[in-house]
Design a protein around this motif. Structure first.
Motif, PDB file in Angstrom:
ATOM      1  N   ALA B 183       0.831  -1.208   0.000  1.00  0.00           N
ATOM      2  CA  ALA B 183       0.000   0.000   0.000  1.00  0.00           C
ATOM      3  C   ALA B 183       0.863   1.254   0.000  1.00  0.00           C
ATOM      4  O   ALA B 183       0.621   2.192  -0.737  1.00  0.00           O
ATOM      5  CB  ALA B 183      -0.921  -0.002   1.225  1.00  0.00           C
ATOM      6  N   GLU B 184       1.889   1.230   0.816  1.00  0.00           N
ATOM      7  CA  GLU B 184       2.754   2.401   1.019  1.00  0.00           C
ATOM      8  C   GLU B 184       1.910   3.677   1.099  1.00  0.00           C
ATOM      9  O   GLU B 184       1.999   4.567   0.255  1.00  0.00           O
ATOM     10  CB  GLU B 184       3.812   2.518  -0.073  1.00  0.00           C
ATOM     11  CG  GLU B 184       4.984   3.379   0.397  1.00  0.00           C
ATOM     12  CD  GLU B 184       6.236   3.208  -0.456  1.00  0.00           C
ATOM     13  OE1 GLU B 184       6.147   3.244  -1.676  1.00  0.00           O
ATOM     14  OE2 GLU B 184       7.321   3.019   0.141  1.00  0.00           O
ATOM     15  N   ILE B 223      -2.191  -3.142  -3.338  1.00  0.00           N
ATOM     16  CA  ILE B 223      -1.466  -1.935  -3.756  1.00  0.00           C
ATOM     17  C   ILE B 223      -2.473  -0.801  -3.899  1.00  0.00           C
ATOM     18  O   ILE B 223      -3.575  -1.000  -4.421  1.00  0.00           O
ATOM     19  CB  ILE B 223      -0.733  -2.163  -5.097  1.00  0.00           C
ATOM     20  CG1 ILE B 223       0.118  -3.436  -5.034  1.00  0.00           C
ATOM     21  CG2 ILE B 223       0.145  -0.961  -5.447  1.00  0.00           C
ATOM     22  CD1 ILE B 223       0.701  -3.855  -6.357  1.00  0.00           C
ATOM     23  N   GLU B 224      -2.083   0.383  -3.457  1.00  0.00           N
ATOM     24  CA  GLU B 224      -2.961   1.546  -3.618  1.00  0.00           C
ATOM     25  C   GLU B 224      -3.017   1.957  -5.083  1.00  0.00           C
ATOM     26  O   GLU B 224      -2.038   1.837  -5.814  1.00  0.00           O
ATOM     27  CB  GLU B 224      -2.450   2.721  -2.768  1.00  0.00           C
ATOM     28  CG  GLU B 224      -2.777   2.585  -1.303  1.00  0.00           C
ATOM     29  CD  GLU B 224      -2.462   3.851  -0.514  1.00  0.00           C
ATOM     30  OE1 GLU B 224      -1.835   4.764  -1.079  1.00  0.00           O
ATOM     31  OE2 GLU B 224      -2.846   3.907   0.659  1.00  0.00           O
ATOM     32  N   GLU B 225      -4.171   2.501  -5.489  1.00  0.00           N
ATOM     33  CA  GLU B 225      -4.383   2.780  -6.908  1.00  0.00           C
ATOM     34  C   GLU B 225      -3.535   3.944  -7.422  1.00  0.00           C
ATOM     35  O   GLU B 225      -3.491   4.185  -8.617  1.00  0.00           O
ATOM     36  CB  GLU B 225      -5.868   3.054  -7.210  1.00  0.00           C
ATOM     37  CG  GLU B 225      -6.452   4.129  -6.351  1.00  0.00           C
ATOM     38  CD  GLU B 225      -7.261   5.160  -7.095  1.00  0.00           C
ATOM     39  OE1 GLU B 225      -7.599   4.965  -8.260  1.00  0.00           O
ATOM     40  OE2 GLU B 225      -7.534   6.195  -6.470  1.00  0.00           O
ATOM     41  N   ASN B 226      -2.841   4.658  -6.544  1.00  0.00           N
ATOM     42  CA  ASN B 226      -1.998   5.745  -7.051  1.00  0.00           C
ATOM     43  C   ASN B 226      -0.656   5.255  -7.581  1.00  0.00           C
ATOM     44  O   ASN B 226       0.205   6.049  -7.939  1.00  0.00           O
ATOM     45  CB  ASN B 226      -1.782   6.822  -5.978  1.00  0.00           C
ATOM     46  CG  ASN B 226      -0.996   6.321  -4.783  1.00  0.00           C
ATOM     47  OD1 ASN B 226      -0.826   5.124  -4.605  1.00  0.00           O
ATOM     48  ND2 ASN B 226      -0.515   7.236  -3.974  1.00  0.00           N
ATOM     49  N   LYS B 227      -0.476   3.909  -7.634  1.00  0.00           N
ATOM     50  CA  LYS B 227       0.756   3.347  -8.197  1.00  0.00           C
ATOM     51  C   LYS B 227       0.418   2.395  -9.343  1.00  0.00           C
ATOM     52  O   LYS B 227       0.641   1.198  -9.251  1.00  0.00           O
ATOM     53  CB  LYS B 227       1.536   2.609  -7.099  1.00  0.00           C
ATOM     54  CG  LYS B 227       2.001   3.527  -5.981  1.00  0.00           C
ATOM     55  CD  LYS B 227       2.749   2.782  -4.895  1.00  0.00           C
ATOM     56  CE  LYS B 227       1.887   2.441  -3.719  1.00  0.00           C
ATOM     57  NZ  LYS B 227       1.484   3.594  -2.914  1.00  0.00           N
ATOM     58  N   MET B 255      -4.002   2.955   4.815  1.00  0.00           N
ATOM     59  CA  MET B 255      -4.273   1.681   4.143  1.00  0.00           C
ATOM     60  C   MET B 255      -3.227   0.616   4.497  1.00  0.00           C
ATOM     61  O   MET B 255      -3.521  -0.571   4.551  1.00  0.00           O
ATOM     62  CB  MET B 255      -4.313   1.922   2.629  1.00  0.00           C
ATOM     63  CG  MET B 255      -4.679   0.728   1.811  1.00  0.00           C
ATOM     64  SD  MET B 255      -6.296   0.056   2.196  1.00  0.00           S
ATOM     65  CE  MET B 255      -7.350   1.155   1.291  1.00  0.00           C
ATOM     66  N   GLY B 256      -1.986   1.031   4.717  1.00  0.00           N
ATOM     67  CA  GLY B 256      -0.924   0.058   4.967  1.00  0.00           C
ATOM     68  C   GLY B 256      -0.873  -0.476   6.385  1.00  0.00           C
ATOM     69  O   GLY B 256      -0.068  -1.344   6.684  1.00  0.00           O
ATOM     70  N   GLY B 257      -1.739   0.027   7.256  1.00  0.00           N
ATOM     71  CA  GLY B 257      -1.795  -0.551   8.596  1.00  0.00           C
ATOM     72  C   GLY B 257      -2.494  -1.894   8.512  1.00  0.00           C
ATOM     73  O   GLY B 257      -3.484  -2.028   7.809  1.00  0.00           O
TER      74      GLY B 257
END
Lengths: 373, 468
Positions: B183-184, B223-227, B255-257
């Protein structure tokens, strides 16, 4: 002078030579959303401005004078409160006193600002912030909605002035055309209360039944239509005029995330359900939901008074309960009480119940409560 | 409310509540991973994981080779520490750790050898993409776990929990899903993003090894959608791998928690901290950098000596992503890789701006849990001026754990720690959403962090009082 200002400027630290460079130490997070108390209050003021414009349209100069007086009183109380508590006057800038003053003004009749009674509005503002907020320790510490405290004070001290409703300027023009020179008028809720009273009297006393029913019908004929109510060309407080505009401005606040949607939603649902039930039981005696929604302080109160942060619970469920409670009390007072409108009482009673509501609605964490060791 | 609706419409995986801080990833997201060769001595702390610190396994002032184990501890919650370069160690010193609370611990200085401090072609090996021939199931689960322990791997997302311990099979609490955390969500940081772009095959291999070790049938790469480029790369690498799927998550903090990621991708609620763990719902969460480390540790027997560190923020001249040996001093890395600190820099964070603790100076070393160094200038940080709570409820409405931060913080402010605990203080993950949102600028997360520390002290005192 210039030397002094130069000396006050921090000299940039040497970057590479001479010892390790020191940096600020602070606890994360290091970013903020930029929302401030001041900005929130400012947004409320902005949302109130169209309503003020409408009030000025309906009541002309007195509406403006009333608002200015209330805000002035509120600000003065804030200054005195800060001075007495020995803290800085910075809270003047957060705008909360302005919001309180405006809300108070919107819950007062315009006639107050005409003639010698103008000082009452100022006094109301003073009491609202002084007794409603400053004595508790300023913003965030008050138990009751300050504007409603101010209004309650005025209602007790000056009941006659608080019930003196003048027709709006457009109404006056209409009446003049019809050949009537009206000085006072009845609010739609007063008319509704009268109808209810006559009908119940008619039911109680079969002998005079027809007489009372005729009276009820007479009042009913004078009652404004729904469009007129929503548009706001009716007698009442400054904020009791245009329900439609209050709804639009209120929704804007909700969309902006300033006002919570929970209190208005719960409040409106309870009002609609209550009105439907009472109207269904006795359509002659009680008005339907649309009449209740568009008359009195309901729309204005639902979005601008019931959403006041400080006197309401902070928990999501607590806010729903608070809104529903206000709605229920408003309807009980309107339908069964002696006062035609009960928003102020409803808010103050629910403010008093807030701590217990909050205690009973403490949210459960996402993964359940922390297990006891 | 509206953004939750948008997430649903776009079919993104998400959790309830949370915030949208500015991303600010553009400073470093297009900078390829570069190998950083330290010019100054390293300082390798003995405490780089959760759990008791390691004890030195070598003599001070000794020659060490690359990857040699220099410290270890027998405690199950620990991970060995390796020489991250060949060279000569010095006498043990004390260092400040780049972590919360300004903890200090023993550390050993390491002077890198003049020549061949690092094996030839290290970067190429680190970013090697030929993992197609590796068959994860050819390893025994115990063997994988043992190799992870030997490799010294800890959770590289920042929690630094020894990885082997998470993956060790426990018949009482079986694991059915491994979630790969890509997620980062922390603003600024791009280390995981770059790693997913530049060597997705190794990450997927590590994930499969983790699945096999834990006995899980399913793996989700989140993975977050900004990547979008990383999503593409990971989808390609995961294609045809049994049980492995990529899920696109909404770009939302935190999100990454793991307590947010698991509900987002699996819809399961992890029981509250401190007792509840993802294991309670049959899930293990592994960070992408950790998965990469698992693959290298198991298949190539490479210990955890280097990690990708994002050096970013407006306070550095040349932001980038650097493959850095553990123990490199912040000053060395920033000066020689990122072009140095600008004159306007005011804050240096070990991590990103939402959860990264500050360091007082640049003499602290990079440790296993540091995925980024953010150097902020005055205008990009928040300036807090605490006011009175106006009970707006933003902290409650945005708390991803449904806590009441204002209640907890005010209980702590009035030193009523029992009341704070009634409001589930210990469940707080310290993500900082409440502080971020607070219009009165109350440092809620800081109060809660302090309260949790105080609670531990009080518990110890009460225990002592009860015992005497």
């Amino acid at each position: 002078m210039s030397d002094a200002t130069n000396a006050a400027k921090p000299t940039p630290l040497p970057v590479k030579d001479a010892g390790p460079r020191e940096f600020l130490v602070s606890s994360p997070p290091h970013l903020a959303s930029g929302a401030t108390t001041r900005r929130i209050m400012f947004e409320v003021v902005v949302a109130l401005l169209p309503l003020l414009a409408a009030a000025i349209y309906f009541y002309r100069l007195p509406a403006l004078i009333l608002t200015v007086l209330c805000v002035a009183g509120a600000l003065l109380a804030e200054v005195i409160g800060n001075a007495m508590r020995g803290c800085s006057q910075s809270s003047l800038g957060d705008g909360s006193a302005i919001v309180t003053g405006m809300i108070l003004a919107f819950s007062l009749p315009a006639a107050m600002a005409t003639g010698v009674t103008w000082y009452m509005a100022f006094l109301g503002g003073l009491v609202a912030v002084g007794l409603g907020k400053a004595v508790f320790g300023g913003i965030g510490n008050n138990l009751f909605n300050p504007a409603m405290v101010g209004r309650a004070f005025l209602m007790i001290c000056f009941p006659a002035v608080m019930a003196a409703w003048v027709p709006t300027v457009p109404m006056k023009a209409e009446l003049k055309e019809a050949g009537v020179d009206a000085v006072t008028t009845a609010t739609p809720l007063y008319q509704a209360a009268k109808v209810s009273e006559y009908v119940s009297k008619a039911n109680a006393d079969p002998a005079k039944s027809e007489e009372f029913m005729a009276k009820a019908n007479e009042v009913r004929e004078q009652m404004p239509g729904l469009w007129r109510l929503a548009y706001g060309n009716v007698g009442g407080c400054l904020g009791e005029t245009s329900a439609l505009l209050a709804l639009i401005c209120g929704l804007w606040l909700v969309i902006r995330g300033v006002a919570d949607w929970r209190q208005p939603l719960a409040l409106l649902i309870v009002v609609v359900v209550f009105a439907l039930l009472s109207h269904w039981i006795s359509p002659e005696r009680f008005q339907g939901p649309l009449y209740h929604l568009t008359s009195g302080a309901l729309m204005f109160g639902a979005f601008f008074i019931a959403t006041d942060y400080i006197g309401a619970p902070v928990n999501p469920w607590g806010r729903l309960v608070f809104g529903a409670g206000v709605g229920l009390l408003v309807m009980l007072i309107r339908v069964f009480g002696t006062y035609p409108e009960g928003f102020m009482f409803a808010i103050l009673i629910m403010n008093a119940l807030t701590p217990i509501i909050e205690r009973l609605t403490t949210p459960t964490p996402f993964g359940g409560h922390v297990a006891a060791k | 409310m509206i953004d939750v609706l948008m997430e649903r419409l776009k079919g993104l995986k998400s959790f309830q509540r949370g915030i949208h801080p500015p991303h600010r990833k553009k400073y470093s997201e297009s900078a390829p991973i570069e190998l950083f060769t330290p010019t100054a001595d390293l300082l390798i702390p003995m405490s780089q994981h959760i759990g008791p610190p390691c004890q030195l396994a070598i003599k001070p002032r000794d020659e060490v080779t690359y990857g040699q184990k220099i410290a270890d501890n027998e405690h199950p919650i620990s991970a060995p520490i390796h020489a991250t370069l060949a060279g000569k160690t010095g006498m043990t010193a004390i260092t400040l750790l780049p972590g919360p609370g300004g903890r200090r611990c023993d550390a050993i200085p390491l002077k890198p050898a003049e020549e061949n401090a690092l094996p030839e072609g290290f970067l190429a090996e680190f970013l090697d993409r030929n993992w197609g021939t590796v068959e994860p199931t050819s390893y025994e689960p115990d063997e994988i776990v043992q190799k992870i322990r030997t490799g010294g791997l800890v959770g590289m997302g920042g929690a630094t929990f020894p990885t082997y311990f998470k993956l060790k099979r426990n018949p009482e609490r079986p694991v059915d899903t491994v979630v790969l955390n890509g997620a980062e969500c922390e603003p600024y940081l791009t280390a995981d993003h770059r790693l997913m772009l530049e060597c997705p095959e190794a990450i997927v291999c590590g994930l499969q090894l983790a699945m096999h070790a834990a006995g899980a049938q399913r793996a989700i790469i989140a993975i977050e959608e900004n990547k979008p480029d990383a999503i593409e790369a990971m989808k390609k690498a995961a294609a045809g791998k049994p049980g492995v799927e990529v899920q696109v998550c909404a770009t939302k903090y935190p999100m990454g928690g793991e307590r947010q990621l698991i509900p987002a991708v699996l819809g399961r609620a992890v029981p509250s901290a401190p007792a509840g763990l993802p294991l309670d719902v049959g899930v293990v969460v592994v960070n992408v950098s950790t998965a990469h480390g698992i693959a290298r540790a198991v298949v190539k027997d490479q210990p955890f000596t280097h990690r990708v560190v994002t050096v970013t923020g407006l306070g550095v001249q040349k932001p980038g992503n650097f493959l850095t040996p553990i123990g490199t001093k912040f000053s060395d890395l920033i000066e020689n890789a990122a072009g140095g600190v600008t004159a306007e820099a005011v804050k240096v964070l070990a991590g990103g701006p939402m959860m990264g603790p500050t360091v007082p100076n640049l003499g602290v070393p990079v440790i296993k849990g540091v995925g980024g160094i953010t150097v902020m200038i005055d205008t990009e940080t928040a300036h807090w001026q605490e006011g009175a709570c106006i009970r707006c409820g933003r902290c409650i409405d945005n708390c991803p754990l449904y806590l009441s931060p204002t209640k907890i913080a005010h209980s702590i402010k009035h030193r009523d720690y029992d009341l704070a605990n009634e409001f589930d203080m210990l469940a707080c993950c310290e993500c900082g959403c409440c502080s971020f949102m607070c219009p009165a600028q109350i440092p809620l997360a800081q109060y809660i962090r302090a309260g949790k520390n105080q609670w531990r002290i009080i518990q110890a005192q009460r225990k002592a009082a009860a015992g005497s």
